[in-house]
Scaffold this active site. Structure first.
Site, mmCIF file in Angstrom:
data_model
loop_
_atom_site.group_PDB
_atom_site.id
_atom_site.type_symbol
_atom_site.label_atom_id
_atom_site.label_comp_id
_atom_site.label_asym_id
_atom_site.label_seq_id
_atom_site.Cartn_x
_atom_site.Cartn_y
_atom_site.Cartn_z
ATOM 1 N N GLY A 46 -21.170 3.242 3.630
ATOM 2 C CA GLY A 46 -20.464 2.135 2.993
ATOM 3 C C GLY A 46 -19.005 2.479 2.799
ATOM 4 N N GLN A 51 -10.655 1.975 -0.879
ATOM 5 C CA GLN A 51 -10.666 3.366 -0.418
ATOM 6 C C GLN A 51 -9.685 3.626 0.716
ATOM 7 O OE1 GLN A 51 -15.216 3.364 -0.142
ATOM 8 N NE2 GLN A 51 -14.744 5.516 -0.499
ATOM 9 N N CYS A 94 -19.684 10.292 -1.888
ATOM 10 C CA CYS A 94 -18.669 9.269 -1.651
ATOM 11 C C CYS A 94 -17.576 9.855 -0.762
ATOM 12 C CB CYS A 94 -18.085 8.830 -2.990
ATOM 13 S SG CYS A 94 -16.732 7.652 -2.848
ATOM 14 N N LEU A 95 -17.105 9.084 0.203
ATOM 15 C CA LEU A 95 -16.053 9.561 1.105
ATOM 16 C C LEU A 95 -14.760 9.852 0.342
ATOM 17 C CD1 LEU A 95 -16.620 7.166 4.143
ATOM 18 C CD2 LEU A 95 -17.376 9.533 3.898
ATOM 19 N N HIS A 136 -22.739 1.078 -5.607
ATOM 20 C CA HIS A 136 -21.681 2.084 -5.405
ATOM 21 C C HIS A 136 -20.394 1.418 -4.903
ATOM 22 C CE1 HIS A 136 -20.322 6.252 -4.064
ATOM 23 N NE2 HIS A 136 -19.476 5.449 -3.434
ATOM 24 N N GLU A 137 -20.523 0.546 -3.902
ATOM 25 C CA GLU A 137 -19.332 -0.087 -3.314
ATOM 26 C C GLU A 137 -18.724 -1.130 -4.250
ATOM 27 O OE1 GLU A 137 -18.122 1.463 -0.916
ATOM 28 O OE2 GLU A 137 -19.940 2.563 -0.404
ATOM 29 N N HIS A 140 -16.611 0.527 -6.721
ATOM 30 C CA HIS A 140 -15.275 0.823 -6.166
ATOM 31 C C HIS A 140 -14.337 -0.365 -6.366
ATOM 32 C CE1 HIS A 140 -15.294 4.666 -4.147
ATOM 33 N NE2 HIS A 140 -16.386 4.403 -3.465
HETATM 34 NI NI NI Z 1 -17.688 5.661 -2.424
#
Ligand code: NI
Length: 169
Positions: A46, A51, A94-95, A136-137, A140
């Site tokens: 995701g 991000q 998470c990236l 999660h997204e 963000h």
């Molecule tokens: Ni993330």
């Protein structure tokens, strides 16, 4: 297709709430394609617009198993309408939070509404991995990282570790 740079913690931009996206024009489609390339190359399941430094309410995800055909999903201006139950998301990552994983408490089932990349209304009844990825997204998009759900002590330790790394570079 070029890749975008992924912002990482503690970059302050990641804690800003995003703004609703109004016009889904060609530029937006281009950004979605670039975000998809970035997510697949990372690789991740995701990615939220914030991000990659774009403060709009848009997320993409693909939870299809690695060896199966890719299935890109886009949700614009997503809202969690209802949530119920509780599950532990094991070893969440998470990236934007490299080299860190943690168990996170999440709702077991959520109902999400938004629009797709064509501008059509979308409604997703999600549980399991999909419910976790969407929470999660969507977090963000509200300026929240998964480490905001863990203990302050663990978060401080991670922050110190990352700052040290930046200094060494
Ligand atoms: Ni993330």
């Amino acid at each position: 297709m070029s890749k975008l740079e992924i912002l990482t913690y503690p970059n302050n931009f990641l804690s800003n709430p995003t703004k609703p996206l109004k016009n889904i024009d060609g530029k937006v489609q281009e950004m979605i394609n670039k975000m998809a390339t970035t997510m697949y190359e990372a690789p991740g399941v995701g990615l939220a617009a914030i991000q990659v430094g774009w403060g709009k309410s848009l997320l993409i995800y693909d939870i299809a198993p690695r060896d199966e055909k890719r299935e890109l999903n886009v949700i614009i201006n997503p809202k969690i309408i209802t949530s119920e139950g509780e599950i532990i998301s094991e070893d969440e990552g998470c990236l934007s939070v490299p080299e860190f994983r943690s168990d996170v408490k999440r709702a077991a089932r959520i109902l999400v509404e938004g629009i797709d990349r064509e501008g059509d209304p979308l409604r997703i009844d999600a549980e399991g991995l999909l419910a976790i990825v969407l929470q999660h997204e969507i977090d963000h998009l509200n300026g929240t990282l998964f480490i905001d759900h863990i203990s302050a002590l663990k978060r401080q330790m991670y922050k110190r570790r990352m700052k040290k790394k930046l200094r060494v570079k």
